[in-house]
Design a protein around this motif. Structure first.
Motif, PDB file in Angstrom:
ATOM      1  N   GLU A   1       0.749  -1.110   0.047  1.00  0.00           N
ATOM      2  CA  GLU A   1      -0.031  -0.097  -0.011  1.00  0.00           C
ATOM      3  C   GLU A   1       0.711   1.279  -0.184  1.00  0.00           C
ATOM      4  OE1 GLU A   1      -4.042  -1.879   2.358  1.00  0.00           O
ATOM      5  OE2 GLU A   1      -2.302  -0.727   3.680  1.00  0.00           O
ATOM      6  N   ILE A   2       1.976   1.284   0.721  1.00  0.00           N
ATOM      7  CA  ILE A   2       2.923   2.401   0.954  1.00  0.00           C
ATOM      8  C   ILE A   2       3.352   2.695  -0.444  1.00  0.00           C
ATOM      9  CG2 ILE A   2       4.966   3.271   2.078  1.00  0.00           C
ATOM     10  CD1 ILE A   2       4.147   1.622   4.289  1.00  0.00           C
ATOM     11  N   HIS A   3       3.934   1.407  -1.215  1.00  0.00           N
ATOM     12  CA  HIS A   3       4.581   1.820  -2.453  1.00  0.00           C
ATOM     13  C   HIS A   3       3.660   1.626  -3.467  1.00  0.00           C
ATOM     14  CE1 HIS A   3       8.675   1.757  -1.289  1.00  0.00           C
ATOM     15  NE2 HIS A   3       8.436   1.199  -0.217  1.00  0.00           N
ATOM     16  N   ASP A   4       2.276   1.683  -3.297  1.00  0.00           N
ATOM     17  CA  ASP A   4       1.184   1.816  -4.248  1.00  0.00           C
ATOM     18  C   ASP A   4       1.205   0.749  -5.335  1.00  0.00           C
ATOM     19  OD1 ASP A   4      -1.125   3.001  -5.206  1.00  0.00           O
ATOM     20  OD2 ASP A   4      -0.139   4.106  -6.442  1.00  0.00           O
ATOM     21  N   LEU A   5       1.450  -0.527  -4.866  1.00  0.00           N
ATOM     22  CA  LEU A   5       1.579  -1.614  -5.766  1.00  0.00           C
ATOM     23  C   LEU A   5       0.319  -2.236  -6.169  1.00  0.00           C
ATOM     24  CD1 LEU A   5       4.689  -3.699  -4.602  1.00  0.00           C
ATOM     25  CD2 LEU A   5       4.731  -1.795  -6.181  1.00  0.00           C
ATOM     26  N   PHE A   6      -0.040  -2.597  -7.517  1.00  0.00           N
ATOM     27  CA  PHE A   6      -1.305  -3.095  -7.976  1.00  0.00           C
ATOM     28  C   PHE A   6      -2.354  -2.197  -7.700  1.00  0.00           C
ATOM     29  CE2 PHE A   6       1.059  -6.540  -5.665  1.00  0.00           C
ATOM     30  CZ  PHE A   6       1.415  -7.569  -6.753  1.00  0.00           C
ATOM     31  N   THR A   7      -3.350  -2.417  -8.861  1.00  0.00           N
ATOM     32  CA  THR A   7      -4.417  -1.211  -8.840  1.00  0.00           C
ATOM     33  C   THR A   7      -5.666  -1.288  -7.963  1.00  0.00           C
ATOM     34  OG1 THR A   7      -5.466  -2.907 -10.547  1.00  0.00           O
ATOM     35  CG2 THR A   7      -3.711  -1.188 -11.260  1.00  0.00           C
ATOM     36  N   SER A   8      -5.831  -2.525  -7.188  1.00  0.00           N
ATOM     37  CA  SER A   8      -7.002  -2.598  -6.448  1.00  0.00           C
ATOM     38  C   SER A   8      -6.566  -3.603  -5.129  1.00  0.00           C
ATOM     39  CB  SER A   8      -8.026  -3.220  -7.015  1.00  0.00           C
ATOM     40  OG  SER A   8      -7.852  -4.765  -7.319  1.00  0.00           O
ATOM     41  N   ASN A   9      -7.624  -3.502  -4.145  1.00  0.00           N
ATOM     42  CA  ASN A   9      -7.171  -4.112  -2.988  1.00  0.00           C
ATOM     43  C   ASN A   9      -7.117  -5.718  -3.137  1.00  0.00           C
ATOM     44  OD1 ASN A   9      -6.637  -2.040  -1.013  1.00  0.00           O
ATOM     45  ND2 ASN A   9      -8.777  -1.873  -0.678  1.00  0.00           N
ATOM     46  N   LYS A  10      -8.309  -6.155  -4.090  1.00  0.00           N
ATOM     47  CA  LYS A  10      -8.491  -7.907  -4.351  1.00  0.00           C
ATOM     48  C   LYS A  10      -6.895  -8.115  -5.083  1.00  0.00           C
ATOM     49  CE  LYS A  10     -11.287 -10.593  -7.384  1.00  0.00           C
ATOM     50  NZ  LYS A  10     -12.144 -10.792  -8.180  1.00  0.00           N
ATOM     51  N   GLU A  11      -6.410  -7.368  -5.911  1.00  0.00           N
ATOM     52  CA  GLU A  11      -5.133  -7.783  -6.377  1.00  0.00           C
ATOM     53  C   GLU A  11      -4.098  -7.912  -5.162  1.00  0.00           C
ATOM     54  OE1 GLU A  11      -4.806  -6.537 -10.839  1.00  0.00           O
ATOM     55  OE2 GLU A  11      -4.374  -4.660  -9.350  1.00  0.00           O
ATOM     56  N   ARG A  12      -4.189  -6.917  -4.464  1.00  0.00           N
ATOM     57  CA  ARG A  12      -3.003  -6.953  -3.181  1.00  0.00           C
ATOM     58  C   ARG A  12      -3.329  -8.344  -2.542  1.00  0.00           C
ATOM     59  NH1 ARG A  12      -4.166  -1.032  -2.773  1.00  0.00           N
ATOM     60  NH2 ARG A  12      -2.636   0.209  -3.957  1.00  0.00           N
ATOM     61  N   MET A  13      -4.648  -8.544  -1.960  1.00  0.00           N
ATOM     62  CA  MET A  13      -4.751  -9.393  -1.044  1.00  0.00           C
ATOM     63  C   MET A  13      -4.591 -10.943  -1.964  1.00  0.00           C
ATOM     64  SD  MET A  13      -5.890  -9.024   1.733  1.00  0.00           S
ATOM     65  CE  MET A  13      -6.382 -10.604   2.262  1.00  0.00           C
ATOM     66  N   GLU A  14      -4.982 -10.993  -3.244  1.00  0.00           N
ATOM     67  CA  GLU A  14      -4.345 -12.400  -3.981  1.00  0.00           C
ATOM     68  C   GLU A  14      -2.700 -12.356  -3.864  1.00  0.00           C
ATOM     69  OE1 GLU A  14      -5.813 -14.731  -5.276  1.00  0.00           O
ATOM     70  OE2 GLU A  14      -7.754 -13.859  -4.548  1.00  0.00           O
TER      71      GLU A  14
END
Length: 344
Positions: free
Chosen positions: A116-129
Protein backbone atom coordinates in the motif's frame (compact mmCIF):
# COMPACT_ATOMS: atom_id res chain seq x y z
CA UNK A 1 26.43 -17.06 -8.59
CA UNK A 2 26.95 -14.04 -10.86
CA UNK A 3 30.13 -11.97 -10.89
CA UNK A 4 28.04 -8.81 -11.08
CA UNK A 5 28.56 -6.60 -8.01
CA UNK A 6 25.15 -5.57 -6.78
CA UNK A 7 26.34 -4.05 -3.49
CA UNK A 8 29.71 -2.50 -2.61
CA UNK A 9 30.62 -1.58 0.96
CA UNK A 10 33.72 0.62 1.20
CA UNK A 11 35.38 1.49 4.51
CA UNK A 12 32.00 1.77 6.25
CA UNK A 13 32.02 3.25 9.75
CA UNK A 14 29.26 3.72 12.28
CA UNK A 15 30.21 5.39 15.56
CA UNK A 16 27.66 6.19 18.26
CA UNK A 17 28.32 9.31 20.33
CA UNK A 18 28.54 8.50 24.04
CA UNK A 19 29.11 11.96 25.54
CA UNK A 20 32.27 13.49 27.03
CA UNK A 21 33.85 13.40 23.58
CA UNK A 22 33.78 9.59 23.38
CA UNK A 23 32.16 7.38 20.79
CA UNK A 24 31.35 3.69 20.50
CA UNK A 25 32.97 2.34 17.34
CA UNK A 26 30.38 -0.29 16.43
CA UNK A 27 31.56 -0.57 12.81
CA UNK A 28 35.04 0.75 12.10
CA UNK A 29 36.11 0.44 8.48
CA UNK A 30 34.33 -2.57 6.94
CA UNK A 31 34.70 -3.28 3.21
CA UNK A 32 33.24 -6.07 1.08
CA UNK A 33 31.31 -6.71 -2.14
CA UNK A 34 28.05 -8.60 -2.53
CA UNK A 35 27.51 -10.36 -5.85
CA UNK A 36 24.15 -10.90 -7.49
CA UNK A 37 22.56 -14.22 -6.53
CA UNK A 38 25.02 -15.12 -3.77
CA UNK A 39 24.68 -15.51 -0.02
CA UNK A 40 27.38 -13.75 1.99
CA UNK A 41 27.46 -14.86 5.61
CA UNK A 42 28.61 -12.36 8.25
CA UNK A 43 29.64 -13.95 11.55
CA UNK A 44 31.25 -13.04 14.85
CA UNK A 45 30.64 -12.85 18.59
CA UNK A 46 27.77 -10.83 20.02
CA UNK A 47 28.64 -7.14 19.97
CA UNK A 48 31.11 -7.40 17.05
CA UNK A 49 29.05 -4.99 14.92
CA UNK A 50 27.55 -7.35 12.35
CA UNK A 51 23.92 -6.30 12.95
CA UNK A 52 24.91 -2.62 12.98
CA UNK A 53 26.64 -3.21 9.64
CA UNK A 54 23.41 -4.57 8.17
CA UNK A 55 21.27 -1.74 9.56
CA UNK A 56 23.72 0.90 8.34
CA UNK A 57 23.73 -0.63 4.86
CA UNK A 58 19.93 -0.40 4.91
CA UNK A 59 20.22 3.25 6.04
CA UNK A 60 18.30 2.49 9.24
CA UNK A 61 21.37 4.00 10.92
CA UNK A 62 23.07 7.04 9.43
CA UNK A 63 26.65 6.17 8.51
CA UNK A 64 29.57 7.98 10.15
CA UNK A 65 31.74 7.66 7.05
CA UNK A 66 32.49 5.35 4.15
CA UNK A 67 30.35 4.34 1.20
CA UNK A 68 27.63 1.83 0.37
CA UNK A 69 26.90 1.51 -3.35
CA UNK A 70 23.89 -0.29 -4.79
CA UNK A 71 24.25 -0.85 -8.53
CA UNK A 72 27.07 1.72 -8.51
CA UNK A 73 25.11 4.49 -6.77
CA UNK A 74 25.39 5.57 -3.13
CA UNK A 75 22.71 4.23 -0.79
CA UNK A 76 23.07 7.14 1.65
CA UNK A 77 23.47 10.06 -0.74
CA UNK A 78 20.12 9.72 -2.53
CA UNK A 79 17.18 12.09 -2.59
CA UNK A 80 14.18 11.20 -0.37
CA UNK A 81 12.31 9.93 -3.44
CA UNK A 82 15.27 7.77 -4.48
CA UNK A 83 15.56 6.45 -0.91
CA UNK A 84 11.86 5.55 -1.02
CA UNK A 85 12.25 3.64 -4.29
CA UNK A 86 15.39 1.89 -3.01
CA UNK A 87 13.31 0.18 -0.30
CA UNK A 88 11.66 -1.84 -3.06
CA UNK A 89 15.06 -3.25 -4.01
CA UNK A 90 16.51 -3.82 -0.52
CA UNK A 91 14.58 -5.37 2.35
CA UNK A 92 15.41 -6.74 5.79
CA UNK A 93 14.40 -9.73 7.91
CA UNK A 94 14.80 -8.95 11.60
CA UNK A 95 16.12 -11.11 14.41
CA UNK A 96 13.08 -11.19 16.68
CA UNK A 97 10.05 -12.40 14.69
CA UNK A 98 7.64 -11.18 17.37
CA UNK A 99 9.02 -7.71 18.13
CA UNK A 100 9.27 -6.90 14.40
CA UNK A 101 5.54 -7.58 13.78
CA UNK A 102 2.79 -5.18 14.89
CA UNK A 103 0.74 -7.17 17.44
CA UNK A 104 -2.37 -5.09 16.65
CA UNK A 105 -2.32 -5.90 12.94
CA UNK A 106 -3.46 -9.09 11.25
CA UNK A 107 -1.06 -11.04 9.07
CA UNK A 108 -2.81 -9.69 5.97
CA UNK A 109 -2.42 -6.09 7.17
CA UNK A 110 1.28 -6.65 7.96
CA UNK A 111 2.03 -7.97 4.47
CA UNK A 112 -0.29 -5.48 2.75
CA UNK A 113 1.33 -2.42 4.35
CA UNK A 114 4.47 -2.20 2.17
CA UNK A 115 2.40 -2.80 -0.97
CA UNK A 116 0.00 0.00 0.00
CA UNK A 117 2.82 2.40 0.87
CA UNK A 118 4.50 1.79 -2.50
CA UNK A 119 1.15 1.79 -4.34
CA UNK A 120 1.61 -1.63 -5.90
CA UNK A 121 -1.29 -3.13 -7.84
CA UNK A 122 -4.44 -1.29 -8.85
CA UNK A 123 -6.95 -2.71 -6.36
CA UNK A 124 -7.19 -4.21 -2.89
CA UNK A 125 -8.39 -7.46 -4.44
CA UNK A 126 -5.14 -7.80 -6.38
CA UNK A 127 -3.13 -6.99 -3.25
CA UNK A 128 -4.98 -9.63 -1.23
CA UNK A 129 -4.33 -12.21 -3.94
CA UNK A 130 -0.65 -11.32 -3.68
CA UNK A 131 -0.85 -11.73 0.12
CA UNK A 132 -2.26 -15.24 -0.31
CA UNK A 133 0.47 -16.08 -2.83
CA UNK A 134 3.19 -14.89 -0.44
CA UNK A 135 1.75 -16.87 2.47
CA UNK A 136 1.77 -20.02 0.36
CA UNK A 137 5.34 -19.28 -0.83
CA UNK A 138 6.59 -19.23 2.78
CA UNK A 139 4.73 -22.38 3.83
CA UNK A 140 1.56 -20.85 5.30
CA UNK A 141 -1.91 -20.54 3.74
CA UNK A 142 -4.75 -18.05 3.24
CA UNK A 143 -6.48 -19.19 6.43
CA UNK A 144 -3.64 -17.52 8.36
CA UNK A 145 -4.26 -14.09 6.82
CA UNK A 146 -6.80 -12.90 9.39
CA UNK A 147 -4.94 -14.08 12.46
CA UNK A 148 -2.66 -12.00 14.72
CA UNK A 149 1.08 -12.55 15.39
CA UNK A 150 0.52 -13.88 18.93
CA UNK A 151 -1.43 -16.82 17.49
CA UNK A 152 1.65 -18.21 15.74
CA UNK A 153 4.79 -20.07 16.79
CA UNK A 154 8.21 -18.43 16.47
CA UNK A 155 8.96 -20.21 13.21
CA UNK A 156 5.61 -19.23 11.72
CA UNK A 157 6.12 -15.60 12.77
CA UNK A 158 9.49 -15.56 11.04
CA UNK A 159 7.80 -16.90 7.90
CA UNK A 160 5.42 -13.93 8.11
CA UNK A 161 8.44 -11.61 8.39
CA UNK A 162 9.94 -13.26 5.29
CA UNK A 163 6.64 -12.83 3.41
CA UNK A 164 6.61 -9.14 4.31
CA UNK A 165 10.20 -8.76 3.07
CA UNK A 166 9.20 -10.40 -0.22
CA UNK A 167 6.11 -8.22 -0.71
CA UNK A 168 8.01 -5.59 -2.73
CA UNK A 169 9.90 -8.19 -4.81
CA UNK A 170 13.37 -6.99 -3.69
CA UNK A 171 16.75 -7.89 -5.17
CA UNK A 172 18.68 -7.95 -1.87
CA UNK A 173 17.54 -9.21 1.53
CA UNK A 174 19.59 -8.51 4.63
CA UNK A 175 18.74 -11.28 7.09
CA UNK A 176 19.76 -10.13 10.58
CA UNK A 177 20.12 -13.34 12.61
CA UNK A 178 16.79 -14.64 11.28
CA UNK A 179 17.06 -18.00 13.05
CA UNK A 180 18.74 -17.17 16.37
CA UNK A 181 15.43 -16.69 18.22
CA UNK A 182 13.98 -19.98 16.91
CA UNK A 183 14.07 -23.53 18.22
CA UNK A 184 16.80 -25.68 16.71
CA UNK A 185 14.18 -27.93 15.10
CA UNK A 186 12.71 -24.92 13.27
CA UNK A 187 15.97 -23.26 12.21
CA UNK A 188 16.68 -25.74 9.42
CA UNK A 189 13.15 -25.28 8.04
CA UNK A 190 13.60 -21.50 7.81
CA UNK A 191 17.06 -21.83 6.22
CA UNK A 192 15.71 -24.32 3.67
CA UNK A 193 12.88 -21.89 2.92
CA UNK A 194 15.35 -19.04 2.32
CA UNK A 195 17.43 -21.24 0.01
CA UNK A 196 14.36 -22.27 -1.99
CA UNK A 197 13.19 -18.67 -2.35
CA UNK A 198 16.66 -17.62 -3.47
CA UNK A 199 16.71 -20.27 -6.17
CA UNK A 200 13.21 -19.40 -7.37
CA UNK A 201 13.55 -15.60 -7.31
CA UNK A 202 17.28 -15.03 -7.84
CA UNK A 203 17.61 -13.25 -4.49
CA UNK A 204 20.88 -11.98 -3.01
CA UNK A 205 21.37 -12.43 0.74
CA UNK A 206 23.55 -10.85 3.39
CA UNK A 207 23.04 -13.49 6.09
CA UNK A 208 24.06 -12.26 9.55
CA UNK A 209 24.45 -14.94 12.23
CA UNK A 210 26.61 -16.36 14.96
CA UNK A 211 25.82 -20.04 14.33
CA UNK A 212 28.86 -21.00 12.26
CA UNK A 213 27.59 -24.44 11.26
CA UNK A 214 24.36 -22.99 9.86
CA UNK A 215 26.23 -20.18 8.09
CA UNK A 216 28.45 -22.75 6.37
CA UNK A 217 25.36 -24.55 5.09
CA UNK A 218 23.71 -21.51 3.49
CA UNK A 219 26.62 -19.23 2.48
CA UNK A 220 28.71 -19.02 -0.68
CA UNK A 221 31.25 -16.76 1.07
CA UNK A 222 31.75 -15.86 4.72
CA UNK A 223 33.12 -12.74 6.38
CA UNK A 224 34.30 -12.84 10.00
CA UNK A 225 33.94 -9.71 12.17
CA UNK A 226 35.64 -8.80 15.43
CA UNK A 227 35.13 -5.57 17.37
CA UNK A 228 33.80 -3.61 14.40
CA UNK A 229 36.40 -4.90 11.92
CA UNK A 230 36.27 -7.50 9.17
CA UNK A 231 39.21 -9.85 9.86
CA UNK A 232 38.73 -12.55 7.22
CA UNK A 233 36.69 -13.14 4.06
CA UNK A 234 36.68 -16.11 1.70
CA UNK A 235 34.53 -18.91 0.31
CA UNK A 236 32.61 -21.02 2.79
CA UNK A 237 34.59 -24.19 2.03
CA UNK A 238 37.96 -22.45 2.20
CA UNK A 239 37.15 -20.75 5.49
CA UNK A 240 36.30 -24.04 7.16
CA UNK A 241 39.13 -26.00 5.55
CA UNK A 242 41.94 -23.45 6.04
CA UNK A 243 41.02 -20.60 8.39
CA UNK A 244 43.88 -18.08 8.46
CA UNK A 245 43.05 -15.56 11.17
CA UNK A 246 43.60 -16.75 14.77
CA UNK A 247 40.15 -15.48 15.72
CA UNK A 248 38.50 -17.51 12.96
CA UNK A 249 40.50 -20.57 14.02
CA UNK A 250 39.23 -20.14 17.59
CA UNK A 251 35.61 -19.73 16.49
CA UNK A 252 35.73 -22.86 14.33
CA UNK A 253 37.48 -24.94 16.97
CA UNK A 254 34.64 -24.14 19.38
CA UNK A 255 32.00 -25.77 17.14
CA UNK A 256 31.00 -29.07 18.77
CA UNK A 257 31.41 -32.21 16.64
CA UNK A 258 28.97 -35.06 17.36
CA UNK A 259 31.76 -37.65 17.31
CA UNK A 260 33.68 -38.16 20.58
CA UNK A 261 36.74 -39.61 18.83
CA UNK A 262 37.18 -36.56 16.57
CA UNK A 263 36.19 -34.16 19.36
CA UNK A 264 38.90 -35.56 21.68
CA UNK A 265 41.63 -35.51 19.02
CA UNK A 266 41.22 -32.11 17.41
CA UNK A 267 43.31 -29.19 18.59
CA UNK A 268 41.40 -26.28 20.08
CA UNK A 269 42.46 -22.65 19.84
CA UNK A 270 41.60 -21.02 23.14
CA UNK A 271 40.94 -17.29 23.36
CA UNK A 272 41.62 -15.83 26.78
CA UNK A 273 40.35 -12.58 28.25
CA UNK A 274 37.30 -10.44 27.59
CA UNK A 275 36.36 -8.55 24.43
CA UNK A 276 37.78 -5.00 24.73
CA UNK A 277 35.38 -2.08 24.85
CA UNK A 278 34.49 -0.63 21.44
CA UNK A 279 34.60 2.77 23.16
CA UNK A 280 38.34 2.35 23.79
CA UNK A 281 39.63 -0.40 21.46
CA UNK A 282 43.28 -1.55 21.58
CA UNK A 283 45.86 0.21 19.42
CA UNK A 284 47.05 -1.55 16.28
CA UNK A 285 45.29 -4.86 15.79
CA UNK A 286 42.07 -4.90 17.83
CA UNK A 287 42.44 -8.66 18.42
CA UNK A 288 45.99 -8.52 19.80
CA UNK A 289 44.98 -8.49 23.49
CA UNK A 290 43.45 -11.95 23.10
CA UNK A 291 45.59 -13.38 20.30
CA UNK A 292 47.94 -16.29 21.18
CA UNK A 293 50.26 -15.23 18.31
CA UNK A 294 50.49 -11.49 19.07
CA UNK A 295 53.78 -9.78 18.12
CA UNK A 296 55.25 -6.32 18.83
CA UNK A 297 54.07 -5.01 15.46
CA UNK A 298 50.47 -5.88 16.37
CA UNK A 299 50.34 -3.07 18.94
CA UNK A 300 52.11 -0.59 16.67
CA UNK A 301 49.88 -0.60 13.59
CA UNK A 302 46.65 -2.07 12.33
CA UNK A 303 47.10 -4.99 9.91
CA UNK A 304 46.39 -4.30 6.25
CA UNK A 305 43.46 -5.96 4.50
CA UNK A 306 45.28 -8.26 2.10
CA UNK A 307 44.80 -11.30 -0.14
CA UNK A 308 46.84 -13.99 1.60
CA UNK A 309 45.67 -16.73 -0.78
CA UNK A 310 43.64 -16.77 -3.97
CA UNK A 311 40.18 -15.46 -3.11
CA UNK A 312 41.09 -15.43 0.59
CA UNK A 313 41.42 -12.04 2.30
CA UNK A 314 42.63 -11.52 5.85
CA UNK A 315 43.74 -8.70 8.16
CA UNK A 316 46.60 -10.15 10.19
CA UNK A 317 50.32 -9.37 10.51
CA UNK A 318 51.11 -13.10 10.37
CA UNK A 319 50.57 -12.89 6.61
CA UNK A 320 52.42 -9.66 5.82
CA UNK A 321 54.35 -10.10 2.55
CA UNK A 322 53.40 -13.77 2.52
CA UNK A 323 51.15 -15.68 0.13
CA UNK A 324 49.62 -18.80 1.67
CA UNK A 325 49.02 -21.92 -0.40
CA UNK A 326 46.08 -23.69 1.31
CA UNK A 327 47.20 -27.13 0.06
CA UNK A 328 50.74 -26.60 1.43
CA UNK A 329 49.29 -25.34 4.70
CA UNK A 330 47.28 -28.56 5.07
CA UNK A 331 50.39 -30.65 4.38
CA UNK A 332 52.26 -28.69 7.04
CA UNK A 333 49.46 -29.21 9.57
CA UNK A 334 49.42 -32.96 8.91
CA UNK A 335 53.21 -33.08 9.29
CA UNK A 336 52.98 -31.27 12.62
CA UNK A 337 50.32 -33.72 13.79
CA UNK A 338 52.64 -36.61 12.87
CA UNK A 339 55.49 -35.02 14.83
CA UNK A 340 53.29 -34.63 17.89
CA UNK A 341 52.21 -38.27 17.68
CA UNK A 342 55.85 -39.35 18.17
CA UNK A 343 56.15 -37.52 21.47
CA UNK A 344 55.74 -40.07 24.32
Amino acid sequence: MSLHKTLEVKNLKKHFKMGKGKSLKAVDGVSFDLYKGETLGLVGESGCGKSTTGRTIMNLYEKTSGEVLFEGKSVHERTPKEQFLLKRQMQMIFQDPYASLNPRSTVAEIILEPMEIHDLFTSNKERMERVYELLEEVGLNRDHANRYPHEFSGGQRQRIGIARALALDPEIIIADEPISALDVSVQAQVVNLLERLQEEKGLTYLFIAHDLSMVQHISDRIGVMYLGHLVELTSSDQLYDTPLHPYTQALLSAIPIPDPDIEDEREQVIIEGEIPSPIDPPSGCVFRTRCPFAMDVCSEKAPAWQEAAEGHQVACHLYDDKVVDPSERKKEERANESDYSLIP
